[in-house]
Structures are given as C-alpha cells and as structure tokens.
Write a protein that holds these residues in place. Structure first.
Motif, PDB file in Angstrom:
ATOM      1  N   ALA A 161       1.461  13.133 -37.965  1.00 29.97           N
ATOM      2  CA  ALA A 161       0.136  12.809 -38.510  1.00 29.97           C
ATOM      3  C   ALA A 161      -0.451  14.013 -39.237  1.00 29.97           C
ATOM      4  O   ALA A 161      -1.065  13.861 -40.299  1.00 29.97           O
ATOM      5  N   ALA A 162      -0.254  15.201 -38.673  1.00 30.61           N
ATOM      6  CA  ALA A 162      -0.757  16.413 -39.329  1.00 30.61           C
ATOM      7  C   ALA A 162      -0.024  16.673 -40.638  1.00 30.61           C
ATOM      8  O   ALA A 162      -0.633  17.063 -41.631  1.00 30.61           O
ATOM      9  N   LEU A 163       1.290  16.457 -40.636  1.00 36.29           N
ATOM     10  CA  LEU A 163       2.066  16.637 -41.872  1.00 36.29           C
ATOM     11  C   LEU A 163       1.619  15.661 -42.952  1.00 36.29           C
ATOM     12  O   LEU A 163       1.602  15.997 -44.136  1.00 36.29           O
ATOM     13  N   ALA A 164       1.265  14.458 -42.551  1.00 35.87           N
ATOM     14  CA  ALA A 164       0.830  13.457 -43.523  1.00 35.87           C
ATOM     15  C   ALA A 164      -0.498  13.837 -44.170  1.00 35.87           C
ATOM     16  O   ALA A 164      -0.801  13.386 -45.275  1.00 35.87           O
ATOM     17  N   GLN A 165      -1.284  14.681 -43.506  1.00 36.12           N
ATOM     18  CA  GLN A 165      -2.577  15.095 -44.056  1.00 36.12           C
ATOM     19  C   GLN A 165      -2.458  16.260 -45.033  1.00 36.12           C
ATOM     20  O   GLN A 165      -3.402  16.573 -45.743  1.00 36.12           O
TER      21      GLN A 165
ATOM     22  N   LEU B  19      12.385  23.119 -56.247  1.00 38.01           N
ATOM     23  CA  LEU B  19      11.060  22.670 -56.675  1.00 38.01           C
ATOM     24  C   LEU B  19      10.629  23.244 -58.026  1.00 38.01           C
ATOM     25  O   LEU B  19       9.597  22.863 -58.562  1.00 38.01           O
ATOM     26  N   GLY B  20      11.432  24.168 -58.560  1.00 36.03           N
ATOM     27  CA  GLY B  20      11.081  24.773 -59.841  1.00 36.03           C
ATOM     28  C   GLY B  20       9.894  25.704 -59.741  1.00 36.03           C
ATOM     29  O   GLY B  20       9.076  25.794 -60.660  1.00 36.03           O
ATOM     30  N   ARG B  21       9.783  26.405 -58.610  1.00 40.19           N
ATOM     31  CA  ARG B  21       8.695  27.349 -58.384  1.00 40.19           C
ATOM     32  C   ARG B  21       9.279  28.737 -58.148  1.00 40.19           C
ATOM     33  O   ARG B  21      10.464  28.890 -57.923  1.00 40.19           O
ATOM     34  N   LYS B  22       8.417  29.729 -58.173  1.00 37.85           N
ATOM     35  CA  LYS B  22       8.839  31.085 -57.853  1.00 37.85           C
ATOM     36  C   LYS B  22       9.009  31.215 -56.336  1.00 37.85           C
ATOM     37  O   LYS B  22       8.283  30.569 -55.569  1.00 37.85           O
TER      38      LYS B  22
ATOM     39  N   GLN C 253       2.990  29.172 -50.147  1.00 35.33           N
ATOM     40  CA  GLN C 253       2.700  27.796 -49.767  1.00 35.33           C
ATOM     41  C   GLN C 253       3.126  27.510 -48.333  1.00 35.33           C
ATOM     42  O   GLN C 253       2.457  26.753 -47.620  1.00 35.33           O
ATOM     43  N   LEU C 254       4.223  28.109 -47.887  1.00 31.78           N
ATOM     44  CA  LEU C 254       4.629  27.962 -46.490  1.00 31.78           C
ATOM     45  C   LEU C 254       3.587  28.551 -45.557  1.00 31.78           C
ATOM     46  O   LEU C 254       3.228  27.945 -44.536  1.00 31.78           O
ATOM     47  N   THR C 255       3.076  29.721 -45.903  1.00 27.40           N
ATOM     48  CA  THR C 255       2.052  30.364 -45.084  1.00 27.40           C
ATOM     49  C   THR C 255       0.793  29.509 -45.031  1.00 27.40           C
ATOM     50  O   THR C 255       0.223  29.282 -43.958  1.00 27.40           O
ATOM     51  N   ARG C 256       0.351  29.036 -46.174  1.00 26.43           N
ATOM     52  CA  ARG C 256      -0.855  28.190 -46.216  1.00 26.43           C
ATOM     53  C   ARG C 256      -0.650  26.896 -45.439  1.00 26.43           C
ATOM     54  O   ARG C 256      -1.536  26.447 -44.715  1.00 26.43           O
ATOM     55  N   ALA C 257       0.524  26.288 -45.596  1.00 26.30           N
ATOM     56  CA  ALA C 257       0.809  25.037 -44.890  1.00 26.30           C
ATOM     57  C   ALA C 257       0.818  25.256 -43.384  1.00 26.30           C
ATOM     58  O   ALA C 257       0.304  24.423 -42.631  1.00 26.30           O
TER      59      ALA C 257
ATOM     60  N   TYR D 250       2.525  21.052 -50.269  1.00 30.05           N
ATOM     61  CA  TYR D 250       2.840  21.693 -48.995  1.00 30.05           C
ATOM     62  C   TYR D 250       3.824  20.849 -48.191  1.00 30.05           C
ATOM     63  O   TYR D 250       4.679  21.387 -47.502  1.00 30.05           O
ATOM     64  N   GLN D 251       3.715  19.546 -48.276  1.00 24.70           N
ATOM     65  CA  GLN D 251       4.662  18.666 -47.571  1.00 24.70           C
ATOM     66  C   GLN D 251       6.083  18.920 -48.058  1.00 24.70           C
ATOM     67  O   GLN D 251       7.016  19.005 -47.257  1.00 24.70           O
ATOM     68  N   ALA D 252       6.238  19.040 -49.358  1.00 23.65           N
ATOM     69  CA  ALA D 252       7.577  19.253 -49.931  1.00 23.65           C
ATOM     70  C   ALA D 252       8.167  20.568 -49.454  1.00 23.65           C
ATOM     71  O   ALA D 252       9.343  20.625 -49.061  1.00 23.65           O
ATOM     72  N   VAL D 253       7.364  21.616 -49.438  1.00 21.16           N
ATOM     73  CA  VAL D 253       7.849  22.928 -49.029  1.00 21.16           C
ATOM     74  C   VAL D 253       8.219  22.918 -47.547  1.00 21.16           C
ATOM     75  O   VAL D 253       9.283  23.406 -47.152  1.00 21.16           O
TER      76      VAL D 253
END
Length: 93
Positions: free
Chosen positions: A37-41, A67-70, A77-81, A46-49
């Motif tokens: 449920a938390a992942l869905a929010q 993902l075509g990102r740096k 994004q992992l830290t924020r997620a 962030y879900q993709a990462v």
C-alpha cells in the motif's frame, strides 16, 4: 509538435509492455500488504526505481541505464523514496 510527440509516446511499445506492479506481485503476509500500500502511494518515478533496485536486483548503474537517467539521479530517487516509504509506514502504525 507537442501533441504529435504525446501521441508517439502513447503508442510506444514500452507503454504497451508495462504491467502494473500489483498484478506482478502478490503478498501473503499482512506486513507485506502494508508495504504494498505504501509503494502504491509513491510517485511512479520512485516506484520504478524501487522496483528495479529491490525486486529485480539491478544496481544503480543498471537501473540508470534502463530508465535513461543518470546514476546520481537514481541514487537520489532511491534515497527520497526510502524516506517517503519510512514516513508512510510510520503513519500506518
């Protein structure tokens, strides 16, 4: 030009192959469903990462390439997620 680009993105094979995460994984334990449920929010970026790093086992370099990102963006994004997930799971308790 923007409308045509949007149409080409909507018709891309990548969008046609994507499957929602809830269809891929099912959880049998109650604490896992809270995490689900938390992942869905989380926002989709962030879900993709999180999915690629934790569930698929890719490193940050591989995740960035997929993902075509740096790589630094993926790490941020992992830290924020993780912080968002921690906050959501604490609220749930």
């Amino acid at each position: 030009m923007t409308a045509n680009y949007s149409k080409s993105l909507a018709a891309s094979p990548w969008r046609k192959r994507s499957v929602p995460l809830e269809d891929v994984y099912s959880y049998s334990q109650p604490e896992d469903s809270g995490l689900d449920a938390a992942l869905a929010q989380l926002p989709s970026k962030y879900q993709a990462v999180i999915h690629l790093y934790y569930y698929e086992g890719y490193g940050t370099e591989e995740t960035a390439r997929i993902l075509g990102r740096k790589p630094s963006t993926v790490r941020a994004q992992l830290t924020r997620a993780r912080h968002i997930l921690a906050r959501l799971l604490k609220e749930e308790l």
